[in-house]
Scaffold this active site. Structure first.
Site, PDB file in Angstrom:
ATOM      1  N   HIS A  67       5.239   6.148  57.185  1.00  0.00           N
ATOM      2  CA  HIS A  67       6.630   6.052  57.659  1.00  0.00           C
ATOM      3  C   HIS A  67       6.788   6.762  59.008  1.00  0.00           C
ATOM      4  CE1 HIS A  67       8.472   4.298  53.988  1.00  0.00           C
ATOM      5  NE2 HIS A  67       7.346   4.755  53.470  1.00  0.00           N
ATOM      6  N   TYR A 332       3.101  14.832  51.056  1.00  0.00           N
ATOM      7  CA  TYR A 332       4.089  15.005  52.132  1.00  0.00           C
ATOM      8  C   TYR A 332       3.888  16.367  52.804  1.00  0.00           C
ATOM      9  CZ  TYR A 332       6.687  11.000  50.141  1.00  0.00           C
ATOM     10  OH  TYR A 332       7.054   9.769  49.673  1.00  0.00           O
TER      11      TYR A 332
HETATM   12  C1  HEM Z   1       1.276   8.501  45.490  1.00  0.00           C
HETATM   13  C2  HEM Z   1       2.295   7.886  46.090  1.00  0.00           C
HETATM   14  C3  HEM Z   1       2.733   8.173  47.505  1.00  0.00           C
HETATM   15  C4  HEM Z   1       2.082   8.810  48.528  1.00  0.00           C
HETATM   16  C5  HEM Z   1       0.683   9.402  48.523  1.00  0.00           C
HETATM   17  C6  HEM Z   1       2.981   8.825  49.668  1.00  0.00           C
HETATM   18  C7  HEM Z   1       2.686   9.380  50.899  1.00  0.00           C
HETATM   19  C8  HEM Z   1       3.585   9.575  51.945  1.00  0.00           C
HETATM   20  C9  HEM Z   1       3.371  10.372  53.130  1.00  0.00           C
HETATM   21  C10 HEM Z   1       2.070  11.121  53.441  1.00  0.00           C
HETATM   22  C11 HEM Z   1       4.490  10.348  53.876  1.00  0.00           C
HETATM   23  C12 HEM Z   1       4.764  11.097  55.183  1.00  0.00           C
HETATM   24  C13 HEM Z   1       5.498  12.398  54.839  1.00  0.00           C
HETATM   25  C14 HEM Z   1       5.823  13.296  56.026  1.00  0.00           C
HETATM   26  O1  HEM Z   1       5.028  13.436  56.964  1.00  0.00           O
HETATM   27  O2  HEM Z   1       6.912  13.914  55.987  1.00  0.00           O
HETATM   28  C15 HEM Z   1       5.434   9.523  53.167  1.00  0.00           C
HETATM   29  C16 HEM Z   1       6.704   9.234  53.602  1.00  0.00           C
HETATM   30  C17 HEM Z   1       7.637   8.542  52.862  1.00  0.00           C
HETATM   31  N1  HEM Z   1       7.496   8.037  51.577  1.00  0.00           N
HETATM   32 FE1  HEM Z   1       5.855   8.123  50.451  1.00  0.00          FE
HETATM   33  N2  HEM Z   1       4.171   8.220  49.318  1.00  0.00           N
HETATM   34  C18 HEM Z   1       4.059   7.805  48.008  1.00  0.00           C
HETATM   35  C19 HEM Z   1       5.011   7.180  47.254  1.00  0.00           C
HETATM   36  C20 HEM Z   1       6.296   6.928  47.653  1.00  0.00           C
HETATM   37  C21 HEM Z   1       7.349   6.403  46.802  1.00  0.00           C
HETATM   38  C22 HEM Z   1       7.206   6.078  45.309  1.00  0.00           C
HETATM   39  C23 HEM Z   1       8.469   6.318  47.584  1.00  0.00           C
HETATM   40  C24 HEM Z   1       9.866   5.879  47.224  1.00  0.00           C
HETATM   41  C25 HEM Z   1      10.393   6.067  46.043  1.00  0.00           C
HETATM   42  C26 HEM Z   1       8.125   6.779  48.919  1.00  0.00           C
HETATM   43  C27 HEM Z   1       8.980   6.850  50.001  1.00  0.00           C
HETATM   44  C28 HEM Z   1       8.685   7.442  51.205  1.00  0.00           C
HETATM   45  C29 HEM Z   1       9.638   7.554  52.303  1.00  0.00           C
HETATM   46  C30 HEM Z   1      11.084   7.023  52.327  1.00  0.00           C
HETATM   47  C31 HEM Z   1       8.989   8.243  53.323  1.00  0.00           C
HETATM   48  C32 HEM Z   1       9.558   8.630  54.682  1.00  0.00           C
HETATM   49  C33 HEM Z   1      10.271   9.976  54.541  1.00  0.00           C
HETATM   50  C34 HEM Z   1      10.704  10.497  55.902  1.00  0.00           C
HETATM   51  O3  HEM Z   1      11.478   9.834  56.576  1.00  0.00           O
HETATM   52  O4  HEM Z   1      10.246  11.612  56.244  1.00  0.00           O
HETATM   53  N3  HEM Z   1       6.804   7.155  48.916  1.00  0.00           N
HETATM   54  N4  HEM Z   1       4.867   9.052  51.985  1.00  0.00           N
END
Ligand code: HEM
Length: 355
Positions: A67, A332
């Protein structure tokens, strides 16, 4: 290119410190155990998950490892008071609470053109009395693709673009899906729900289950949903069309979503598997309305340095037994740790481009 390269600018150092202090009590012990000790038969750590994202999707120093492309918003949450039947959480008491948020597109490339098919994210941080916060990060898909952190990690590798074509290797994807029927089934559901035209008309889903805890300690499983009130979003063109149309919508007037708790039935609706949809007839409680009133380029003063960790919860809300939640929290934090130590050249969506 080392993920840790780049000078730690003083402003970011200060913010990192503040975030660690603020998050220390809220980040689950499970999240840290996950990060330190790994889970499952193969040692899968948050570091390996983020390495996998970087290898498959690429990354740009200073930006989120998933993202990466996003924009900051502000507004408020108007709580209806209806949630008090589930939990004494302060956010459920009637009132208006300040929120800052971030709309994003999945992927590691902050300067990539907007793609309608890319998963859309909405991160929210709701400020509550007595220094509490509620952070959420939701997606515009009705079920999640992966039942576990291992599946997320393995799917990320299976879908990595083949260097010779720039696209996932169809044979590798086919093999992966035949070995992962839950992911194949979830993708079938996702295909039946094509993305809405814009951010403002998208429904966002919390996907992972949470627990509402009332004053007597009674727990109710829930999943969150944000349903758009906007039906006539504007359109825009160009590489940033989704973000540009959101900017137009927000400048036209407040953009609203109803925040709904879908109430699960314990023992019937799985709380530990986000690939499985709950039956459509489950009770829905309208907790209130999310109102977005302003939009801006990401900066240190808004959400650039925020970690939308889904385990930052007010008292009265708790994690479910979904293992994906712990993995998210740890991943995260790892992504945050890397990007906070790097300089970002510039933000892809500048204020003038959002006009
Ligand atoms: C094992 C499952 C998942 C992994 C490993 C993962 C991993 C990540 C990582 C590494 C980031 C960047 C975080 C940052 O730098 O702040 C991210 C962002 C994000 N993830 Fe996931 N994610 C997973 C599942 C999900 C699920 C289930 C959702 C929704 C219900 C989701 C929604 C988001 C959103 C909306 C962002 C952006 C947040 C922002 O704007 O900072 N993710 N994810």
């Amino acid at each position: 290119m080392g993920a840790e390269s780049g000078p730690l600018r003083p402003s970011r150092r200060a913010v990192l410190g503040a975030a660690l202090v603020a998050g220390a009590g809220a980040v689950s012990v499970g999240g840290f155990l996950f990060a330190e000790n790994g889970v499952g038969p193969v040692r899968l750590t948050a570091r390996r998950i983020v390495d996998g994202l970087q290898a498959a999707n690429g990354f740009v120093p200073g930006y989120r490892r998933n993202h990466a492309k996003g924009v900051a918003v502000t507004g408020w949450f108007e709580s209806s008071g209806a949630g008090t039947e589930l939990s004494g959480a302060s956010v459920f008491r009637p009132g208006t609470y300040r929120l800052s948020g971030r709309f994003s597109l999945a992927g590691g490339k902050p300067f990539a053109p907007d793609a309608a098919a890319a998963r859309r994210g909405f991160g929210l941080r709701i400020a509550l009395p007595a220094g509490e916060e509620w952070r959420l990060a939701l997606l515009n898909i009705p079920v999640f693709t992966d039942a576990s952190a291992q599946d997320f990690h393995d799917r990320t590798a299976a879908y990595a673009p083949d260097p010779s074509t720039g696209k996932p290797d169809p044979a590798r994807v086919r093999d992966y899906l035949s070995a992962h029927p839950k992911t194949a089934a979830a993708l079938g559901i996702i295909e039946q729900n094509p993305p809405a035209a814009s951010f403002a008309t998208s429904t966002f889903h919390g996907l992972n289950a949470f627990e509402c805890v009332d004053a007597n300690g009674h727990r109710t499983p829930v999943r969150w949903r944000l349903e758009p009130e906007t039906t006539d979003a504007t359109t825009a063109s160009g590489d940033n069309q989704l973000f540009a149309s959101l900017a137009r919508d927000v400048r036209r007037g407040p953009v609203r979503w109803k925040l709904i708790a879908v109430v699960g039935i314990r023992g019937v609706d799985p709380t530990d598997d986000p690939t499985v949809a709950w039956p459509a007839d489950r009770r829905r409680i309208q907790l209130g309305t999310v109102v977005v009133t302003a939009i801006a380029t990401e900066t240190a003063a808004n959400v650039r340095d925020v970690n939308f960790d889904p385990l930052v919860l007010p008292k009265g809300l708790a994690a479910s037994d979904d293992p994906v939640l712990q993995a998210r929290s740890a991943a995260y934090a790892e992504s945050y740790r890397r990007r906070a130590g790097e300089s970002a050249a510039r933000q892809p969506l500048r204020a003038e481009e959002l006009a």
